[in-house]
Motif scaffolding. Sequence first.
Motif, PDB file in Angstrom:
ATOM      1  N   THR A 183       0.941  -1.472  -0.015  1.00 17.21           N
ATOM      2  CA  THR A 183       0.067  -0.063  -0.141  1.00 17.21           C
ATOM      3  C   THR A 183       0.830   0.913   0.091  1.00 17.21           C
ATOM      4  O   THR A 183       0.827   2.316  -0.735  1.00 17.21           O
ATOM      5  N   ALA A 187       1.311   4.179  -2.839  1.00 14.37           N
ATOM      6  CA  ALA A 187       0.947   5.431  -2.142  1.00 14.37           C
ATOM      7  C   ALA A 187       2.183   6.269  -2.703  1.00 14.37           C
ATOM      8  O   ALA A 187       1.986   7.449  -3.321  1.00 14.37           O
ATOM      9  N   TYR A 191       2.102   9.617  -4.919  1.00  7.18           N
ATOM     10  CA  TYR A 191       2.436  10.779  -4.250  1.00  7.18           C
ATOM     11  C   TYR A 191       3.416  11.570  -4.946  1.00  7.18           C
ATOM     12  O   TYR A 191       3.379  12.563  -5.429  1.00  7.18           O
ATOM     13  N   GLU A 228       1.193  12.131   3.007  1.00  6.71           N
ATOM     14  CA  GLU A 228      -0.283  11.904   2.722  1.00  6.71           C
ATOM     15  C   GLU A 228      -0.826  13.002   2.218  1.00  6.71           C
ATOM     16  O   GLU A 228      -1.813  13.112   1.401  1.00  6.71           O
ATOM     17  N   ARG A 232      -2.960  13.436  -1.194  1.00  6.15           N
ATOM     18  CA  ARG A 232      -4.492  12.823  -0.878  1.00  6.15           C
ATOM     19  C   ARG A 232      -5.286  12.845  -2.289  1.00  6.15           C
ATOM     20  O   ARG A 232      -6.033  12.054  -2.426  1.00  6.15           O
ATOM     21  N   LEU A 235      -4.538  10.364  -4.534  1.00  3.97           N
ATOM     22  CA  LEU A 235      -5.138   9.032  -3.995  1.00  3.97           C
ATOM     23  C   LEU A 235      -6.565   8.730  -4.391  1.00  3.97           C
ATOM     24  O   LEU A 235      -6.896   7.749  -4.832  1.00  3.97           O
ATOM     25  N   MET A 236      -7.239   9.892  -4.080  1.00  2.94           N
ATOM     26  CA  MET A 236      -8.867   9.635  -4.352  1.00  2.94           C
ATOM     27  C   MET A 236      -9.064   9.400  -5.655  1.00  2.94           C
ATOM     28  O   MET A 236      -9.906   8.545  -6.014  1.00  2.94           O
ATOM     29  N   GLU A 239      -8.159   5.568  -6.516  1.00  2.00           N
ATOM     30  CA  GLU A 239      -8.584   4.481  -5.946  1.00  2.00           C
ATOM     31  C   GLU A 239      -9.962   4.465  -6.084  1.00  2.00           C
ATOM     32  O   GLU A 239     -10.725   3.587  -6.661  1.00  2.00           O
ATOM     33  N   ASP A 240     -10.607   5.405  -5.297  1.00  3.04           N
ATOM     34  CA  ASP A 240     -12.101   5.267  -5.264  1.00  3.04           C
ATOM     35  C   ASP A 240     -12.740   6.839  -5.350  1.00  3.04           C
ATOM     36  O   ASP A 240     -13.768   6.878  -4.773  1.00  3.04           O
TER      37      ASP A 240
ATOM     38  N   PRO B 185      -7.331   0.048   1.710  1.00  5.33           N
ATOM     39  CA  PRO B 185      -6.584   0.862   1.373  1.00  5.33           C
ATOM     40  C   PRO B 185      -6.394   2.382   1.888  1.00  5.33           C
ATOM     41  O   PRO B 185      -7.451   2.847   2.598  1.00  5.33           O
ATOM     42  N   LEU B 186      -5.358   2.819   1.815  1.00  3.91           N
ATOM     43  CA  LEU B 186      -5.265   4.255   2.685  1.00  3.91           C
ATOM     44  C   LEU B 186      -6.016   5.259   2.269  1.00  3.91           C
ATOM     45  O   LEU B 186      -6.479   6.004   3.326  1.00  3.91           O
ATOM     46  N   GLY B 187      -6.316   5.229   1.035  1.00  3.33           N
ATOM     47  CA  GLY B 187      -7.194   6.301   0.529  1.00  3.33           C
ATOM     48  C   GLY B 187      -8.603   6.187   1.228  1.00  3.33           C
ATOM     49  O   GLY B 187      -9.375   7.199   1.279  1.00  3.33           O
ATOM     50  N   THR B 188      -9.021   5.033   1.204  1.00  2.00           N
ATOM     51  CA  THR B 188     -10.411   4.648   2.017  1.00  2.00           C
ATOM     52  C   THR B 188     -10.437   5.170   3.337  1.00  2.00           C
ATOM     53  O   THR B 188     -11.205   5.877   4.100  1.00  2.00           O
TER      54      THR B 188
END
Lengths: 338, 207
Positions: A183, A187, A191, A228, A232, A235-236, A239-240, B185-188
């Motif tokens: 992970t 990341a 990043y 982070e 961020r 990442l968003m 991923e989701d 996941p870290l993002g979650t």
Amino acid sequence: MPSDFEKEYKEYIESDMPDLWGRIEAGIAKEQAGGSKTRESEIGFTKAQAGGRKTRESEIGLTKAQAVGNGEENTITSAVPEIQKDRVVRWPFAVRRIGQIAAVAAIGLVSLGAVMMFSRGKNLSTAKNAASEAAAPAPMEAAESASEAAYEDAADSWDMAEAAADYAAPEEAEASRNDAAETSGMADATYDTGTATAAESEEAAEYAAEYSDAEDDMKDAAEAEKNEKTARGSLMIGEDYDPDRILMVEKAELLSVRELSEEEEEDFRDASDKEYRYILEFRDNDRTIRCLLSEENAEKAESTGRLPVAGDACRIFLMEIPGIEGSDPSFELIGFGE
Amino acid sequence: MEDNRFDLCMERLKAGDKDALREIYTAYGPYIFHFILGILKSREDAEDVTSEFFIRLWKSAEKYKPGGGHKTYITTIARNMAIDHLRSRGKESLIEDIFPQNGEGSDVYTTEERIVAGEGGAVGMLNDADGGVPEDADVTAESAVQKVAMEEALSKLKPPEPQIIHMKFALDMTFAEIAQVLMIPLGTVTWKYREAIGKLRRCGYAF
């Protein structure tokens, strides 16, 4: 006046704790007194790992032998009743399954008998009769054999489960650390570039997975944590991120960039989001859009008089601000894209 | 507790020093209990599993490898034990669902119920042993109000938000560590964290 959550939460946790130390001490004392039980489960684990089937009798013998070998005669008397007690607990598993196993065995025997009769060239009626004859005693025999098999299975499953439970947590912790390396590797990749592709992330994950040392894993995790805030948004997206939250801008005309007032800060900022301290207002065709902005992008927008992207058309990745859905500005800017 | 202090305690545990376990219990007992309670939603079960947790820590001290981050280690064990307990209770829960016992056996009450019952809640804090009002009633009343407010606010969170908030604020764990423990996941984790913060802020808390 808002109260400090962290302080109050810790006070709440510490004030709301039953005294369990007496129970823990008693549990430890029981474990110490029944040391042979631990060895029993360890033996079970070893045997299960070796793929060997065992009966409770052989296990008792082994436990006895160990206890005698260690000069713990008293332990034998305490261990044997426990095992017998366990046996009482396990029987219901076998009993519950007897019906199902017996039925399956009976069907199997009938089918086998029928096939054998056919193979010998006899006619169907003869085969049916033979099958009926074979089926008559089958349930009793099947029940007995199934009962034994089910008992052994239950005993094995119980031991494996207990032994696995003893070992599961550290192993899972180890596995989790490896997962964290993956992970954090992903990341890091995301990043650093901000636009890392899926393939690049996978490579980074594979690279990170090679780290088996726990210290390295945790360093990676710490590094990921450090970066982070900055990353961020990426990442968003990666991923989701909800595609409905991507705002397509055709022709942006910058109206203003300003720092959040104290009142606005109170509304829009939270602990994880201190870098978004500016409000950017721009017009896109017939709509006016306001969103939060980092200092770096605010400076860029102020100095160029345009959005902090190349060109006037762009994608804006938006995140809803909890608590103020539907209000304006109801979104927080978390990233620009070409 | 720092990592090296925990490692030292585990070394002492290997040697059978019960005081080392007591030290860990004092430092982490409430946090582990509430972490497990957040998963099991039953105080009685959480007490059982928390006790088992410390017994297992004592038993498995020899298997502990220092340097891997002790908070991740203990919360992972606690989570696994709580989930195992949930699984083992699966059939019983099904029976309870089919044959509810008029609330008996369930120890998850609303805040109001706990206040009325006075079982260690606000009323229990307000009244002294004789049922009278203690001298420091103002301080105690404030604590009781804070406790009620906190329980109300926490009840707004949905899993895994309570666990994330707990690990972040009570155990001072990083997002990466939390993601590791919860295996998401870290993002979650950061997303859920932000949502939880928003809900708590609406309940009047500052961060």
